[in-house]
Scaffold this active site. Structure first.
Site, PDB file in Angstrom:
ATOM      1  N   LYS A   1       7.331 -20.011  26.268  1.00 29.28           N
ATOM      2  CA  LYS A   1       8.201 -18.840  26.186  1.00 29.28           C
ATOM      3  C   LYS A   1       8.876 -18.654  27.540  1.00 29.28           C
ATOM      4  CE  LYS A   1       5.977 -16.272  22.547  1.00 29.28           C
ATOM      5  NZ  LYS A   1       7.153 -16.374  21.672  1.00 29.28           N
TER       6      LYS A   1
ATOM      7  N   ASP B   1      -0.372 -20.746  18.319  1.00 30.26           N
ATOM      8  CA  ASP B   1       0.848 -20.244  17.694  1.00 30.26           C
ATOM      9  C   ASP B   1       1.846 -21.363  17.387  1.00 30.26           C
ATOM     10  OD1 ASP B   1       2.434 -18.010  16.793  1.00 30.26           O
ATOM     11  OD2 ASP B   1       3.732 -18.350  18.526  1.00 30.26           O
TER      12      ASP B   1
ATOM     13  N   HIS C   1       3.363 -26.148  14.086  1.00 35.53           N
ATOM     14  CA  HIS C   1       4.716 -26.722  14.123  1.00 35.53           C
ATOM     15  C   HIS C   1       4.784 -28.053  14.870  1.00 35.53           C
ATOM     16  CE1 HIS C   1       5.700 -22.932  12.541  1.00 35.53           C
ATOM     17  NE2 HIS C   1       5.835 -22.262  13.667  1.00 35.53           N
TER      18      HIS C   1
ATOM     19  N   GLU D   1      11.535 -21.525  24.117  1.00 35.05           N
ATOM     20  CA  GLU D   1      12.443 -20.419  23.814  1.00 35.05           C
ATOM     21  C   GLU D   1      12.572 -19.497  25.026  1.00 35.05           C
ATOM     22  OE1 GLU D   1      10.952 -18.057  20.609  1.00 35.05           O
ATOM     23  OE2 GLU D   1       8.957 -17.906  21.454  1.00 35.05           O
TER      24      GLU D   1
ATOM     25  N   ASP E   1       4.666 -23.914   6.361  1.00 37.16           N
ATOM     26  CA  ASP E   1       5.035 -24.064   7.770  1.00 37.16           C
ATOM     27  C   ASP E   1       6.552 -24.194   7.723  1.00 37.16           C
ATOM     28  OD1 ASP E   1       5.763 -24.926  10.278  1.00 37.16           O
ATOM     29  OD2 ASP E   1       3.942 -26.105  10.568  1.00 37.16           O
ATOM     30  N   HIS E   2       7.246 -23.113   8.080  1.00 35.40           N
ATOM     31  CA  HIS E   2       8.689 -23.093   7.802  1.00 35.40           C
ATOM     32  C   HIS E   2       9.458 -24.156   8.576  1.00 35.40           C
ATOM     33  CE1 HIS E   2       8.588 -20.453  11.357  1.00 35.40           C
ATOM     34  NE2 HIS E   2       9.756 -20.977  11.607  1.00 35.40           N
TER      35      HIS E   2
ATOM     36  N   ARG F   1       0.801  -1.226   0.000  1.00 41.84           N
ATOM     37  CA  ARG F   1       0.000   0.000   0.000  1.00 41.84           C
ATOM     38  C   ARG F   1       0.834   1.277   0.000  1.00 41.84           C
ATOM     39  NH1 ARG F   1      -3.751  -2.741   4.545  1.00 41.84           N
ATOM     40  NH2 ARG F   1      -1.688  -3.497   5.108  1.00 41.84           N
TER      41      ARG F   1
ATOM     42  N   LYS G   1       1.280 -18.871   7.573  1.00 42.67           N
ATOM     43  CA  LYS G   1       0.482 -19.152   8.762  1.00 42.67           C
ATOM     44  C   LYS G   1       0.206 -17.834   9.499  1.00 42.67           C
ATOM     45  CE  LYS G   1       3.413 -19.526  12.656  1.00 42.67           C
ATOM     46  NZ  LYS G   1       3.396 -19.884  14.012  1.00 42.67           N
TER      47      LYS G   1
END
Lengths: 509, 346
Positions: free
Chosen positions: A361, A256, A261, A237, A198-199, A62, A169
């Protein structure tokens, strides 16, 4: 003289499908994903000569800017994020194929002019009418973009060419929205031309799970409930929400991480051998695993799933705020940042084997792994040692330090019989020192080549949502089960209890 | 000799001495190995040169390296051995990953019974890659070659390619088709083949492949065999047969049309320029002197002019060896390419 159907010089050059000439249109071209991942990945592919001979990249966004400005911005970000150094000449050549197309996503004119641009590219570059649309935008933009692609005729391939779409995703936020989204996509693009990224599946180690299982007889012959005691799949993580609070608080760890994953890793771990390595043969087997998952609903959810939130604590000796104290997070948020669940796969191979899945997390350290714990040997022979023998554990590390390790028992040197666990370790980085390509390089190339093996199919996504929805529904009925753990700890006591009920302790990574 | 390739050890105690070396190195070093790489050379000074190569690749391809400098024509028999490790830092914890190297200097009888030296020091169960840096000599010793998984050699250095290719064929036949032949000269030509193949992915160009009439190729001094392998590859892939074996040979395609081949020695990379032309189109591949890029161009009356750049690898032996070891697999097109230009080997 008839023209050969395939390039005879290609034989023996590479053992993969060749990417076909195409125009790649990136919607959301000024976003983070384009700058950090997509363009650096495309640049590296260009440098290796792996891109199709004709490729035009059109950035659709944009904001007002010229193609020249856009290229300059991309050059700067590629210099920063590319895994190989930027070569000026190569960049100049590569960048000459990039065009910026400014338009709001909801204006028909923008698509009309896009069509014109693509036709010009076909003539100028020989992209042959092939189109690859990359939706690197928030899901709420999908409907407007897709409907305009359909209405402008851009989603329909001309005879002899193709039109594909790559969807990032999250693929919805529950089964209903995923179905709506999938229906929306399917009204515009057939399933065979839809590539859901999905990396995790683009990572070398994830790809290696199948090779390890099906190319090594020692593993596959033991890969069942007769020999395996339980499986733990972990992705944790040390980071917090890091500026993603707006998205994360409406999503949570379940949506998430688990829905995509971790359930993907579960399917690769538990699937039956596919009949071939074709995309559908593999995805057929993966979806069967999802269909075999014992549903978790109602009270069962509170018995088998633990959700928690981190509170203020220390990470690497540094104080970090709790989740509810993060900017953009409501003070009374009940969004889970930690999930631990125990699932069962009700099929012949896995009957009675609990699978434990955990994501969080603000853990003391980060990592993703699959740990297969084998059943103990009978204690008859070594019961005089007075101690139980440790089970064999096979660990497949996805990240970081990709590799495989096997824990087994060995006799300690000495005159007495003392048995201790020892670990055999295989590190990718140790044996294969060379840098592996980024997941996005592989996935973009696959999409250009028409190979959907590493992309999620509609039924996979929907089955995963169907499973997750049962849990989310139960969570909506109450929130008193939400546990808390200090940032920098390995999770709440409730999660330890969940594992302990099966005689299991969570792995310390 | 002035260069010492490690710690001198008695030949009978190599494994024991390697064990000691590991014990002394502490817990921060990890031994890694994907292959046994044995390198055989008959020239003085080769241990130093090959140690340099191993040092350059061990960080990316862990191995047990066995270097042999042999003088089989010497009288009597002597054998000396050294051990060393090549270590590379990995990760943030200060640990390093190491490859072992065993070096031998063999003369006379010891050099002539190579298999007993090499085979007794292999890392078990890992493949054996033997890089033969000398001329192959008849008679072919089946006992040695039968155990070799990958036989590496570099036809660029051959003074008598015809004889050497014949011997290579005998080795491949001897070893019950188990040994994979890996000519580093073929590996050297891979980036050129990749770049050239990519030109004919351009829409409209594929038909021209069947209509080529001219092939021009510039090669560096000493790289004529590289050039001939490329010509052989094209001939095999496009169904050409050699009709006039000369310095600038001619081929016939399936329709009986003549393809003129012009091979020119020029400054620069091993292959610095190729031009393929039909009546309606031209295809160029160019690597400027000192450049690390290939530029390919396709032009013609019925195709859109297209130019492309791809990274060209450095032509150092280390890089080529590493690429070959990483790539693996068999090279079925190699023997076909050699055969297609059989009449041109002298």
């Amino acid at each position: 003289m008839p023209t050969p159907l395939v390039n005879p010089l290609r034989e023996g050059i590479a053992n993969r499908l060749s990417p076909e000439p195409c125009t790649l249109v990136i919607f959301g071209a000024t976003g983070d994903l384009t700058h950090r991942k997509l363009i650096p990945a495309l640049y590296n592919l260009a440098a290796e000569g792996a891109l199709p001979p004709a490729l035009t990249i059109i950035g659709f966004a944009r904001r007002e800017k010229t193609s020249e400005q856009f290229r300059k911005e991309l050059e700067e970000s590629t210099r920063k994020f590319s895994r190989t150094p930027l070569n000026e000449e190569l960049w100049a050549q590569f960048a000459s194929s990039i065009i910026y197309h400014q338009s709001p996503f909801d204006e028909a004119e923008g698509y009309t002019s896009l069509s014109k641009q693509m036709k010009e590219a076909d003539i100028k570059s020989g992209t042959g009418g092939n189109r690859l649309y990359y939706l690197a935008v928030a899901p709420d933009q999908f409907p407007v973009i897709l409907s305009h692609l359909r209405e402008s005729g851009l989603s329909t391939a001309t005879p002899g060419s193709w039109a594909r779409v790559i969807v990032e995703k999250p693929f919805g936020k529950d089964l209903k929205s995923a179905q709506l989204l999938n229906t929306l996509v399917s009204e515009v693009f057939p399933e065979c031309d839809t590539y859901r990224i999905d990396h995790y599946l683009g990572k070398e180690t994830a790809q290696n799970i199948m090779v390890m299982r099906f190319a090594n007889s020692i593993f596959e012959s033991l890969w069942d409930s007769n020999h395996i005691s339980h499986v733990q799949i972990t992705a944790v993580e040390p980071l917090g929400v890091e500026g993603r609070a707006g998205y994360y608080d409406t999503s949570g760890a379940m949506r998430d991480m688990i829905q995509n994953h971790l359930l993907q890793l579960l399917t690769l771990t538990a699937m039956e051998p596919p009949t071939s390595l074709s995309a559908d043969a593999i995805r057929d087997e993966k979806v069967k695993v999802l269909r075999s998952l014992r549903p978790l609903r109602g009270d069962d959810v509170f018995k088998h799933v633990v959700r928690a939130q981190y509170t203020a604590g220390l990470i690497n000796g540094q104080p970090v705020p709790g989740y509810r104290e993060a900017e953009g997070v409501p003070k009374d948020s009940t969004t889970e940042t930690y999930v631990a669940l125990q699932v069962n796969i009700d099929n012949w191979r896995w009957a009675g084997v609990p699978f434990f899945i955990r994501t969080a997390k603000r853990m003391p350290k980060g990592g993703t792994e699959i740990a297969i714990t084998f059943k103990s040997v009978p204690r008859v022979l070594f019961n005089q040692t007075g101690e139980g023998l440790d089970e064999n554990v096979l660990v497949i590390r996805i990240q970081p330090d990709e590799g495989v390790s096997l824990r087994m028992s060995a006799k300690m040197p000495g005159s007495s019989l003392r048995i201790e666990p020892v670990k055999m370790d295989f590190h990718y980085g140790t044996s294969f020192g060379k840098a592996t390509p980024e997941a996005y390089e592989r996935l973009l190339l696959d999409a250009m080549s028409g190979d959907a093996t590493l992309f999620a199919r509609r039924d996979e996504v929907e089955e995963a949502w169907a499973f997750v929805d049962g849990i989310e529904e139960a969570w909506k009925t109450r929130s008193d089960d939400l546990a808390f753990h200090t940032a920098g700890s390995w999770g709440p006591a409730e999660a330890a209890d969940l594992a302990a009920r099966h005689g299991v302790t969570w792995r310390r990574m | 000799m002035s260069f010492i390739p490690g710690i001198p050890v008695p030949i009978g105690g190599i494994e024991k001495e390697l064990g000691k070396l590991w014990e002394e190195s502490g817990d921060t070093k990890t031994r890694a190995s994907l292959i046994n790489l044995a390198i055989y050379n008959e020239k003085p000074g080769s241990l130093e040169r090959n140690t340099e190569i191993i040092r350059g690749i061990a960080g990316e391809h862990a191995m047990r390296a066995i270097l042999v400098q042999a003088d089989p024509k010497a009288e009597g028999s002597s054998a000396d051995a050294w051990i060393t490790m090549h270590c590379y830092l990995r990760g943030s914890k200060g640990g390093s990953v190491c490859s072992e190297q065993i070096s031998f200097e063999l003369a006379g009888m010891a050099a002539r019974s190579l298999q007993s030296v090499v085979f007794s020091h292999l890392d078990s169960d890992l493949p054996l890659c033997l890089w033969w840096q000398a001329d192959f000599r008849p008679p072919i010793d089946g006992k040695l070659w039968r155990w070799v998984d990958r036989l590496l050699f570099d036809s660029r250095h051959w003074k008598n390619p015809k004889e050497q290719f014949d011997l290579i064929r005998q080795i491949a036949g001897l070893a019950e088709a188990r040994t994979v032949l890996c000519d580093l000269n073929w590996a050297r030509s891979l980036p050129v083949r990749q770049a050239l193949a990519a030109i004919f992915d351009i829409p409209g160009t594929l038909a021209e492949l069947q209509l080529l009439r001219t092939l021009e190729l510039d090669y560096a001094h000493g790289s004529r065999t590289t050039a001939l392998l490329l010509v052989g590859w094209l001939a095999d892939r496009l169904g050409w047969s050699l009709s006039n074996p000369s310095t600038n040979p001619e081929f016939r395609d399936a329709q009986g049309n003549t393809i003129h081949v012009n091979l020119t020695e020029a400054e620069g990379a091993s292959i610095s320029r190729m031009r393929l032309a039909s009546e309606k189109a031209e295809f160029h591949l160019l690597r400027e002197s000192g450049s690390d890029l290939y530029v390919t161009t396709a032009t013609g009356s019925e195709i859109a002019t297209t130019s492309r750049m791809v990274r060209a690898p450095r032509e150092e032996t280390r890089e080529i060896l590493l690429a070959e070891l990483s790539r693996g697999g068999r090279h079925p097109l190699y023997t076909k390419a050699v055969k297609a230009v059989e009449g041109l080997w002298t």
